[in-house]
Motif scaffolding. Sequence first.
Motif, PDB file in Angstrom:
ATOM      1  N   VAL A  94      -7.964-123.063  23.398  1.00  0.00           N
ATOM      2  CA  VAL A  94      -8.767-122.660  22.246  1.00  0.00           C
ATOM      3  C   VAL A  94      -9.703-123.799  21.870  1.00  0.00           C
ATOM      4  CG1 VAL A  94      -8.733-121.915  19.848  1.00  0.00           C
ATOM      5  CG2 VAL A  94      -6.910-121.183  21.408  1.00  0.00           C
ATOM      6  N   SER A  95     -10.984-123.480  21.809  1.00  0.00           N
ATOM      7  CA  SER A  95     -11.981-124.469  21.381  1.00  0.00           C
ATOM      8  C   SER A  95     -12.902-123.813  20.363  1.00  0.00           C
ATOM      9  CB  SER A  95     -12.782-124.997  22.574  1.00  0.00           C
ATOM     10  OG  SER A  95     -13.485-123.946  23.219  1.00  0.00           O
ATOM     11  N   ARG A  96     -13.513-124.642  19.536  1.00  0.00           N
ATOM     12  CA  ARG A  96     -14.396-124.144  18.489  1.00  0.00           C
ATOM     13  C   ARG A  96     -15.830-124.525  18.803  1.00  0.00           C
ATOM     14  NH1 ARG A  96     -12.871-126.121  12.710  1.00  0.00           N
ATOM     15  NH2 ARG A  96     -13.762-128.051  13.544  1.00  0.00           N
ATOM     16  N   GLY A  97     -16.721-123.572  18.600  1.00  0.00           N
ATOM     17  CA  GLY A  97     -18.131-123.780  18.875  1.00  0.00           C
ATOM     18  C   GLY A  97     -18.806-122.428  18.996  1.00  0.00           C
ATOM     19  N   LYS A  98     -20.040-122.438  19.442  1.00  0.00           N
ATOM     20  CA  LYS A  98     -20.741-121.171  19.612  1.00  0.00           C
ATOM     21  C   LYS A  98     -20.004-120.288  20.622  1.00  0.00           C
ATOM     22  CE  LYS A  98     -25.408-122.921  18.654  1.00  0.00           C
ATOM     23  NZ  LYS A  98     -26.770-123.098  19.222  1.00  0.00           N
ATOM     24  N   PRO A  99     -19.844-118.982  20.322  1.00  0.00           N
ATOM     25  CA  PRO A  99     -19.156-118.088  21.257  1.00  0.00           C
ATOM     26  C   PRO A  99     -20.066-117.605  22.379  1.00  0.00           C
ATOM     27  CG  PRO A  99     -19.779-116.881  19.294  1.00  0.00           C
ATOM     28  CD  PRO A  99     -20.171-118.314  19.036  1.00  0.00           C
ATOM     29  N   TYR A 100     -21.137-118.310  22.596  1.00  0.00           N
ATOM     30  CA  TYR A 100     -22.093-117.956  23.652  1.00  0.00           C
ATOM     31  C   TYR A 100     -22.824-119.241  24.049  1.00  0.00           C
ATOM     32  CZ  TYR A 100     -25.167-118.132  19.590  1.00  0.00           C
ATOM     33  OH  TYR A 100     -25.815-118.533  18.457  1.00  0.00           O
ATOM     34  N   GLY A 101     -23.663-119.153  25.069  1.00  0.00           N
ATOM     35  CA  GLY A 101     -24.461-120.305  25.461  1.00  0.00           C
ATOM     36  C   GLY A 101     -23.822-121.121  26.577  1.00  0.00           C
ATOM     37  N   PRO A 102     -24.527-122.161  27.038  1.00  0.00           N
ATOM     38  CA  PRO A 102     -24.068-122.942  28.191  1.00  0.00           C
ATOM     39  C   PRO A 102     -22.687-123.556  28.022  1.00  0.00           C
ATOM     40  CG  PRO A 102     -26.360-123.453  27.669  1.00  0.00           C
ATOM     41  CD  PRO A 102     -25.857-122.593  26.558  1.00  0.00           C
ATOM     42  N   GLY A 103     -22.397-124.096  26.824  1.00  0.00           N
ATOM     43  CA  GLY A 103     -21.099-124.722  26.610  1.00  0.00           C
ATOM     44  C   GLY A 103     -19.952-123.752  26.803  1.00  0.00           C
ATOM     45  N   MET A 104     -20.080-122.561  26.237  1.00  0.00           N
ATOM     46  CA  MET A 104     -19.039-121.554  26.367  1.00  0.00           C
ATOM     47  C   MET A 104     -18.930-121.064  27.806  1.00  0.00           C
ATOM     48  SD  MET A 104     -16.718-120.045  24.674  1.00  0.00           S
ATOM     49  CE  MET A 104     -15.581-118.687  24.934  1.00  0.00           C
ATOM     50  N   ILE A 105     -20.066-120.898  28.462  1.00  0.00           N
ATOM     51  CA  ILE A 105     -20.056-120.424  29.849  1.00  0.00           C
ATOM     52  C   ILE A 105     -19.372-121.442  30.756  1.00  0.00           C
ATOM     53  CG2 ILE A 105     -21.516-119.875  31.836  1.00  0.00           C
ATOM     54  CD1 ILE A 105     -23.548-118.703  29.829  1.00  0.00           C
ATOM     55  N   LEU A 106     -19.762-122.709  30.631  1.00  0.00           N
ATOM     56  CA  LEU A 106     -19.178-123.743  31.481  1.00  0.00           C
ATOM     57  C   LEU A 106     -17.688-123.916  31.217  1.00  0.00           C
ATOM     58  CD1 LEU A 106     -22.026-126.417  31.343  1.00  0.00           C
ATOM     59  CD2 LEU A 106     -21.373-125.008  33.309  1.00  0.00           C
ATOM     60  N   THR A 107     -17.297-123.827  29.951  1.00  0.00           N
ATOM     61  CA  THR A 107     -15.878-123.945  29.614  1.00  0.00           C
ATOM     62  C   THR A 107     -15.080-122.809  30.242  1.00  0.00           C
ATOM     63  OG1 THR A 107     -16.365-125.074  27.529  1.00  0.00           O
ATOM     64  CG2 THR A 107     -14.221-124.000  27.711  1.00  0.00           C
TER      65      THR A 107
END
Length: 234
Positions: A77-90
């Motif tokens: 579980v991580s907190r941040g935008k539920p979309y975008g590059p960070g979420m995709i890479l994670t």
Amino acid sequence: MSSVSDRLWLVSAHPPLWVIAATAAVALALVLYAPVWRILRTAVTIAHEGGHALVAVLTGRTLRGVRLHSDTSGVTVSRGKPYGPGMILTTMAGYPAPSLLGLGCAAMLGIGRLTLMLWLVVAALLILLLLIRNMFGLLAVIVAGAAVFGVSWYGDVIVQGVFGYAVAWFLLFGGLRAVAELQRVHVRGDGSDADQLARLTRIPAVVWVLVFAAASLACLVGGGRLLLTPWPFT
């Protein structure tokens, strides 16, 4: 401290080829034999969730914790935008992680850094232990860490070598089997990483399964070559 440093940077001789091949055969049997795989798969899940956690931190997300379950599933579980590059890479990081870890272990073994490889695994497990948020996960990581540390500290060079090569092969084979199982989960529509990536990228989930399979297979081929044809010492 001098003794610890000497152990850490010790260059170990490569075992005979038949020993390396035997550890590969044993690791493959453990991965293919379902009753044993259902137990040992937790080790692959630890690497999987560790991959999610590492990339979440590297992409600037706030890591909330990791949970491992007795059915060998897990969640990070991580907190941040539920979309975008960070979420995709994670989301992408989980399935390649066991195979990439196996490849890294193979590279360390290839240059004779057996003890360093084992201690780096212990260090990674200690860091992950701080992130675990459920009892089964704590027990699983503690058992895995104790096993690796015990072999690295108390085992002789033969025991360490057999164990180290078996771990590398198991991660390489296990990473590929986990991707094969992912396809069945995706077909059932159970909200797998591939399904989440399909929603995030609009690329079909089956394409992501193929990407994970290609990455795991490449790691197996590359790691296998490193293990079977280690670099000569100069």
